[in-house]
Design a protein around this motif. Structure first.
Motif, PDB file in Angstrom:
ATOM      1  N   LEU A   1       0.594  -1.140  -0.168  1.00  0.00           N
ATOM      2  CA  LEU A   1      -0.403   0.212   0.305  1.00  0.00           C
ATOM      3  C   LEU A   1       0.909   1.664   0.143  1.00  0.00           C
ATOM      4  O   LEU A   1       0.648   2.179  -0.671  1.00  0.00           O
ATOM      5  N   ILE A   2       1.757   1.893   1.313  1.00  0.00           N
ATOM      6  CA  ILE A   2       3.008   2.512   0.777  1.00  0.00           C
ATOM      7  C   ILE A   2       3.535   2.907  -0.564  1.00  0.00           C
ATOM      8  O   ILE A   2       3.560   3.632  -0.770  1.00  0.00           O
ATOM      9  N   LEU A   3       3.709   1.925  -1.027  1.00  0.00           N
ATOM     10  CA  LEU A   3       4.644   1.881  -2.416  1.00  0.00           C
ATOM     11  C   LEU A   3       3.487   2.070  -3.438  1.00  0.00           C
ATOM     12  O   LEU A   3       3.843   2.925  -4.511  1.00  0.00           O
ATOM     13  N   LYS A   4       2.113   1.425  -3.396  1.00  0.00           N
ATOM     14  CA  LYS A   4       1.418   2.124  -4.326  1.00  0.00           C
ATOM     15  C   LYS A   4       1.088   3.289  -4.112  1.00  0.00           C
ATOM     16  O   LYS A   4       0.903   4.150  -5.120  1.00  0.00           O
TER      17      LYS A   4
ATOM     18  N   ALA B   1      12.951   3.360  -1.597  1.00  0.00           N
ATOM     19  CA  ALA B   1      11.565   3.497  -1.260  1.00  0.00           C
ATOM     20  C   ALA B   1      10.791   2.146  -0.273  1.00  0.00           C
ATOM     21  O   ALA B   1      10.106   2.073  -0.136  1.00  0.00           O
ATOM     22  N   VAL B   2      11.551   1.094  -0.875  1.00  0.00           N
ATOM     23  CA  VAL B   2      11.516  -0.256  -0.648  1.00  0.00           C
ATOM     24  C   VAL B   2      11.649  -0.019   0.947  1.00  0.00           C
ATOM     25  O   VAL B   2      10.903  -0.446   2.427  1.00  0.00           O
ATOM     26  N   GLU B   3      13.348   0.695   0.913  1.00  0.00           N
ATOM     27  CA  GLU B   3      13.489   0.758   3.119  1.00  0.00           C
ATOM     28  C   GLU B   3      12.330   1.827   3.368  1.00  0.00           C
ATOM     29  O   GLU B   3      12.372   1.346   4.406  1.00  0.00           O
ATOM     30  N   ARG B   4      12.004   2.394   2.726  1.00  0.00           N
ATOM     31  CA  ARG B   4      11.501   3.943   4.002  1.00  0.00           C
ATOM     32  C   ARG B   4       9.955   2.431   3.827  1.00  0.00           C
ATOM     33  O   ARG B   4       9.165   2.727   5.239  1.00  0.00           O
ATOM     34  N   ALA B   5       8.994   2.080   3.325  1.00  0.00           N
ATOM     35  CA  ALA B   5       8.009   1.227   3.135  1.00  0.00           C
ATOM     36  C   ALA B   5       8.324   0.322   4.292  1.00  0.00           C
ATOM     37  O   ALA B   5       7.741  -0.025   5.760  1.00  0.00           O
ATOM     38  N   ILE B   6       8.953  -0.700   4.727  1.00  0.00           N
ATOM     39  CA  ILE B   6       8.885  -1.683   5.674  1.00  0.00           C
ATOM     40  C   ILE B   6       9.375  -0.304   6.454  1.00  0.00           C
ATOM     41  O   ILE B   6       9.016  -1.261   7.694  1.00  0.00           O
TER      42      ILE B   6
END
Length: 149
Positions: A69-72, A115-120
Protein backbone atom coordinates in the motif's frame (compact mmCIF):
# COMPACT_ATOMS: atom_id res chain seq x y z
CA UNK A 1 -12.95 -6.89 15.56
CA UNK A 2 -14.32 -10.20 16.73
CA UNK A 3 -13.40 -13.86 16.39
CA UNK A 4 -14.88 -17.03 17.86
CA UNK A 5 -12.58 -20.02 18.29
CA UNK A 6 -14.17 -23.41 18.97
CA UNK A 7 -12.55 -26.70 19.90
CA UNK A 8 -13.58 -29.37 17.41
CA UNK A 9 -12.18 -32.32 19.37
CA UNK A 10 -15.35 -32.76 21.40
CA UNK A 11 -17.39 -33.34 18.25
CA UNK A 12 -15.65 -36.61 17.38
CA UNK A 13 -13.44 -35.15 14.66
CA UNK A 14 -10.22 -36.76 13.56
CA UNK A 15 -7.97 -34.53 15.67
CA UNK A 16 -8.44 -34.24 19.41
CA UNK A 17 -6.79 -30.79 19.42
CA UNK A 18 -8.37 -29.14 16.41
CA UNK A 19 -9.91 -25.68 16.52
CA UNK A 20 -11.96 -23.61 14.10
CA UNK A 21 -11.88 -19.82 14.17
CA UNK A 22 -14.81 -17.90 12.76
CA UNK A 23 -13.81 -14.32 12.09
CA UNK A 24 -16.01 -11.28 12.37
CA UNK A 25 -15.67 -10.77 8.62
CA UNK A 26 -17.26 -14.18 8.03
CA UNK A 27 -14.22 -16.32 7.27
CA UNK A 28 -13.12 -19.63 8.75
CA UNK A 29 -9.61 -20.64 9.76
CA UNK A 30 -8.69 -24.12 10.91
CA UNK A 31 -5.91 -24.78 13.45
CA UNK A 32 -4.52 -27.99 14.93
CA UNK A 33 -2.01 -28.98 17.55
CA UNK A 34 1.21 -30.86 17.00
CA UNK A 35 1.08 -34.62 17.48
CA UNK A 36 2.07 -35.78 20.97
CA UNK A 37 3.67 -39.24 20.83
CA UNK A 38 3.72 -39.59 24.62
CA UNK A 39 0.04 -38.69 25.06
CA UNK A 40 -1.75 -38.89 21.69
CA UNK A 41 -5.03 -37.77 23.25
CA UNK A 42 -3.39 -34.44 24.14
CA UNK A 43 -1.99 -33.79 20.67
CA UNK A 44 -3.27 -32.89 17.29
CA UNK A 45 -2.82 -34.66 13.98
CA UNK A 46 -1.03 -31.96 12.01
CA UNK A 47 -4.14 -31.27 9.92
CA UNK A 48 -3.81 -27.47 9.96
CA UNK A 49 -1.41 -24.74 11.09
CA UNK A 50 -0.57 -24.37 14.76
CA UNK A 51 -2.10 -21.34 16.49
CA UNK A 52 1.31 -19.64 16.82
CA UNK A 53 1.98 -20.23 13.13
CA UNK A 54 -1.20 -18.32 12.38
CA UNK A 55 0.06 -15.44 14.56
CA UNK A 56 3.27 -15.37 12.51
CA UNK A 57 1.36 -15.64 9.22
CA UNK A 58 -0.99 -12.84 10.24
CA UNK A 59 1.98 -10.65 11.05
CA UNK A 60 3.46 -11.33 7.63
CA UNK A 61 0.16 -10.48 5.97
CA UNK A 62 -0.16 -7.28 7.99
CA UNK A 63 3.29 -5.97 7.12
CA UNK A 64 3.19 -7.08 3.45
CA UNK A 65 -0.15 -5.28 3.07
CA UNK A 66 1.43 -2.11 4.47
CA UNK A 67 4.48 -2.32 2.21
CA UNK A 68 2.41 -2.78 -0.95
CA UNK A 69 0.00 0.00 0.00
CA UNK A 70 2.78 2.45 0.88
CA UNK A 71 4.58 1.72 -2.41
CA UNK A 72 1.36 2.06 -4.43
CA UNK A 73 0.50 5.34 -2.69
CA UNK A 74 3.98 6.54 -3.65
CA UNK A 75 3.02 5.76 -7.26
CA UNK A 76 5.62 3.02 -7.58
CA UNK A 77 5.04 0.22 -10.08
CA UNK A 78 4.96 -2.63 -7.57
CA UNK A 79 4.16 -6.00 -9.12
CA UNK A 80 4.86 -8.46 -6.33
CA UNK A 81 5.67 -8.67 -2.66
CA UNK A 82 6.47 -11.65 -0.49
CA UNK A 83 7.82 -11.76 3.03
CA UNK A 84 9.44 -14.80 4.55
CA UNK A 85 9.32 -14.82 8.33
CA UNK A 86 11.67 -16.90 10.44
CA UNK A 87 11.33 -16.91 14.19
CA UNK A 88 12.65 -18.19 17.47
CA UNK A 89 10.56 -18.79 20.56
CA UNK A 90 11.34 -18.98 24.26
CA UNK A 91 12.25 -22.44 25.54
CA UNK A 92 9.87 -22.26 28.51
CA UNK A 93 6.22 -21.29 28.91
CA UNK A 94 4.96 -18.90 27.81
CA UNK A 95 6.84 -19.67 24.62
CA UNK A 96 6.65 -16.16 23.21
CA UNK A 97 8.47 -15.12 20.08
CA UNK A 98 11.92 -13.84 21.00
CA UNK A 99 13.32 -13.19 17.51
CA UNK A 100 11.59 -12.63 14.19
CA UNK A 101 13.32 -11.88 10.90
CA UNK A 102 11.25 -10.62 7.97
CA UNK A 103 12.90 -10.96 4.56
CA UNK A 104 10.91 -9.12 1.90
CA UNK A 105 11.13 -9.71 -1.83
CA UNK A 106 9.61 -6.82 -3.76
CA UNK A 107 9.18 -7.03 -7.52
CA UNK A 108 8.48 -3.98 -9.62
CA UNK A 109 9.58 -1.64 -12.34
CA UNK A 110 11.91 1.21 -11.48
CA UNK A 111 11.32 1.14 -7.73
CA UNK A 112 14.20 2.80 -5.87
CA UNK A 113 15.63 0.69 -3.03
CA UNK A 114 15.14 3.67 -0.72
CA UNK A 115 11.37 3.50 -1.33
CA UNK A 116 11.25 -0.15 -0.32
CA UNK A 117 13.40 0.51 2.74
CA UNK A 118 11.12 3.40 3.73
CA UNK A 119 7.93 1.34 3.23
CA UNK A 120 9.28 -1.49 5.41
CA UNK A 121 10.39 0.97 8.10
CA UNK A 122 7.00 2.73 8.10
CA UNK A 123 5.20 -0.59 8.46
CA UNK A 124 7.54 -1.73 11.22
CA UNK A 125 7.53 1.55 13.15
CA UNK A 126 4.04 2.96 12.61
CA UNK A 127 1.41 0.88 10.83
CA UNK A 128 1.67 -2.89 11.37
CA UNK A 129 -0.20 -3.51 14.60
CA UNK A 130 0.82 -7.16 14.66
CA UNK A 131 4.58 -6.63 14.36
CA UNK A 132 4.52 -3.68 16.75
CA UNK A 133 2.70 -5.86 19.29
CA UNK A 134 5.10 -8.79 18.80
CA UNK A 135 8.00 -6.35 19.09
CA UNK A 136 7.19 -6.10 22.80
CA UNK A 137 8.75 -9.57 23.31
CA UNK A 138 10.70 -10.23 20.12
CA UNK A 139 13.66 -8.60 18.47
CA UNK A 140 12.39 -7.95 14.95
CA UNK A 141 14.81 -7.53 12.07
CA UNK A 142 14.10 -6.92 8.40
CA UNK A 143 15.83 -7.20 5.07
CA UNK A 144 14.77 -7.00 1.46
CA UNK A 145 15.58 -8.00 -2.07
CA UNK A 146 14.37 -5.85 -4.96
CA UNK A 147 13.72 -7.55 -8.28
CA UNK A 148 13.32 -5.50 -11.45
CA UNK A 149 10.37 -6.71 -13.53
Amino acid sequence: MECTVSWTGASGTRSGMGFVAETGSGHVLMMDGAPDAAKPENGGQNLAPRPMETVLAGTGGCTAYDVVLILKRGRHDVRGCTVKLSSERADTDPKVFTKIHMQFTVTGKGIPPSAVERAIAMSHDKYCSASIMLGKTAEITTGFDLIEA
